[in-house]
Write a protein that holds these residues in place. Structure first.
Motif, PDB file in Angstrom:
ATOM      1  N   GLY A 232       0.800  -1.213   0.000  1.00  0.00           N
ATOM      2  CA  GLY A 232       0.000   0.000   0.000  1.00  0.00           C
ATOM      3  C   GLY A 232       0.832   1.262   0.000  1.00  0.00           C
ATOM      4  O   GLY A 232       0.416   2.297   0.507  1.00  0.00           O
ATOM      5  N   VAL A 233       2.022   1.183  -0.589  1.00  0.00           N
ATOM      6  CA  VAL A 233       2.934   2.323  -0.668  1.00  0.00           C
ATOM      7  C   VAL A 233       2.796   2.965  -2.045  1.00  0.00           C
ATOM      8  O   VAL A 233       2.921   2.284  -3.066  1.00  0.00           O
ATOM      9  CB  VAL A 233       4.399   1.882  -0.440  1.00  0.00           C
ATOM     10  N   THR A 234       2.553   4.250  -2.080  1.00  0.00           N
ATOM     11  CA  THR A 234       2.441   4.945  -3.363  1.00  0.00           C
ATOM     12  C   THR A 234       3.758   5.567  -3.803  1.00  0.00           C
ATOM     13  O   THR A 234       3.960   5.812  -4.991  1.00  0.00           O
ATOM     14  CB  THR A 234       1.364   6.037  -3.311  1.00  0.00           C
ATOM     15  N   ALA A 235       4.649   5.841  -2.840  1.00  0.00           N
ATOM     16  CA  ALA A 235       5.916   6.481  -3.190  1.00  0.00           C
ATOM     17  C   ALA A 235       6.981   6.119  -2.165  1.00  0.00           C
ATOM     18  O   ALA A 235       6.690   5.971  -0.974  1.00  0.00           O
ATOM     19  CB  ALA A 235       5.746   7.995  -3.259  1.00  0.00           C
ATOM     20  N   SER A 236       8.219   5.990  -2.650  1.00  0.00           N
ATOM     21  CA  SER A 236       9.356   5.653  -1.789  1.00  0.00           C
ATOM     22  C   SER A 236      10.504   6.607  -2.058  1.00  0.00           C
ATOM     23  O   SER A 236      10.715   7.041  -3.191  1.00  0.00           O
ATOM     24  CB  SER A 236       9.832   4.216  -2.055  1.00  0.00           C
ATOM     25  N   VAL A 237      11.256   6.903  -0.999  1.00  0.00           N
ATOM     26  CA  VAL A 237      12.473   7.695  -1.133  1.00  0.00           C
ATOM     27  C   VAL A 237      13.649   6.715  -1.027  1.00  0.00           C
ATOM     28  O   VAL A 237      13.827   6.062   0.001  1.00  0.00           O
ATOM     29  CB  VAL A 237      12.575   8.784  -0.059  1.00  0.00           C
ATOM     30  N   LEU A 238      14.427   6.620  -2.090  1.00  0.00           N
ATOM     31  CA  LEU A 238      15.439   5.577  -2.229  1.00  0.00           C
ATOM     32  C   LEU A 238      16.812   6.054  -1.773  1.00  0.00           C
ATOM     33  O   LEU A 238      17.205   7.197  -2.015  1.00  0.00           O
ATOM     34  CB  LEU A 238      15.534   5.134  -3.692  1.00  0.00           C
ATOM     35  N   SER A 239      17.544   5.147  -1.144  1.00  0.00           N
ATOM     36  CA  SER A 239      18.927   5.428  -0.751  1.00  0.00           C
ATOM     37  C   SER A 239      19.783   4.200  -0.997  1.00  0.00           C
ATOM     38  O   SER A 239      19.294   3.071  -1.024  1.00  0.00           O
ATOM     39  CB  SER A 239      19.000   5.814   0.735  1.00  0.00           C
ATOM     40  N   VAL A 240      21.076   4.440  -1.170  1.00  0.00           N
ATOM     41  CA  VAL A 240      22.059   3.358  -1.208  1.00  0.00           C
ATOM     42  C   VAL A 240      22.459   3.074   0.228  1.00  0.00           C
ATOM     43  O   VAL A 240      22.856   3.978   0.972  1.00  0.00           O
ATOM     44  CB  VAL A 240      23.285   3.751  -2.047  1.00  0.00           C
TER      45      VAL A 240
END
Length: 316
Positions: free
Chosen positions: A47-55
């Motif tokens: 139910g996630v619409t957006a994610s903030v990505l990191s290494v």
């Protein structure tokens, strides 16, 4: 209400190859599969619409100076390409080379990642070369983050001098040492006065702040009392612990999450998954535990989305 995930990871192909060429993840953890398609499947399942990505750890810090700078640039450009292809599903944190030994290179990459590529935050680690983020060497970093009113993810990494214990193959560093690294780092930021001086930097702590909700009172009382005698009172130290944001990655069970809810103001709780380093079944389990629980003082809508939307308005 749909969720914004402030703590999700990306595995750029160049990062994977560099780690594999160096012998693998030094923490002993696997390097998981990652593609935008796999990440979107996981988002939909949660139910996630957006994610903030990191290494994730060890970041772009395990090569020589030039190699780290090159790898950080490649990771940022790959992250930007994913964001450009899926602008409503992914944003990303800037990845930096060593901010202790190569501040000029780190500042150059920070500027490029934010001003040219469109990074919406910065991912940094608790310590660099054994120096935690309260150290005076990091004042230029804090000044720049403050100037930009930046959102920062502090992601734990290996303690200085960490050596795997072969007979403890089921007890990896990320399970035990990562939470403690977060706690030591944040305590150092507070005791050094950096948090008070640069309070306009929005700082997200992973995994419910490590062990902070459990140890904060002990840390505050010990630091402020003789013989240590930090100039801040225990009450002031505790108040500063509560100015950070705390994500829910891998800490969704009672009483752990209740402890976090009791300690952290509701406007400082944000949703995180740690996927794909945390496998999807585990993330589903923790998410369901939070969803099903009756948490005193827990504002569900703010936790799921609204608090993160204030930090990352493009994803609102």
């Amino acid at each position: 209400m749909s969720r914004i995930d402030v703590h999700a990871h990306i595995v750029p192909p160049t990062f994977r190859k560099a780690l594999e060429d160096a012998g693998g993840d030094p923490s002993g953890w696997i390097i998981p599969a990652w593609t935008p398609e796999l990440a979107i499947e996981a988002q939909d399942a949660l139910g996630v619409t957006a994610s903030v990505l990191s290494v994730t750890s060890p970041g772009c810090l395990f090569l020589d100076t030039a190699g780290n700078a090159k790898l950080a640039r490649e990771c940022n450009e790959y992250s930007a390409s994913v964001h450009k292809a899926h602008p409503t599903r992914f944003s990303f944190y800037a990845n930096l080379p060593c901010v202790f030994s190569d501040w000029d290179g780190a500042l150059k990459e920070l500027n490029y990642a934010i001003d040219v590529l469109g990074a919406e935050g910065v991912c940094i680690f608790p310590q660099y070369d054994g120096h935690y983020l309260g150290h005076s060497s990091f004042i230029p970093l804090w000044k720049e983050l403050s100037r930009r009113k930046m959102t920062v993810l502090i992601h734990p990494t290996l303690p200085k001098g960490y050596t795997p214990i072969p007979e403890q193959k089921y007890l990896p560093c990320p399970t035990f040492d990562f939470p403690h690294e977060t706690t030591r780092c944040v305590s150092d930021i507070i005791m050094s006065g950096r948090r008070r001086e640069y309070s306009d930097v929005n700082v997200i702590l992973c995994h419910g702040g490590g062990t902070i909700p459990y140890l904060a009172q002990r840390i505050a009382l010990t630091a402020s009392a003789p013989p240590l005698g930090n100039p801040q009172t225990a009450s002031e130290i505790l108040s500063e612990f509560k100015t950070f944001y705390y994500d829910s990655a891998l800490c969704g069970t009672a009483p752990q999450f209740q402890l976090t809810v009791d300690f952290v103001p509701p406007e400082r709780l944000v949703y995180g998954t740690d996927h794909p380093y945390a496998p999807l079944p585990a993330v589903k389990f923790f998410t369901a535990q939070i969803e099903d629980g009756e948490w005193k003082g827990h504002d569900t809508d703010s936790f799921k989305r609204n608090n993160a939307a204030k930090l990352f308005p493009r994803l609102a």
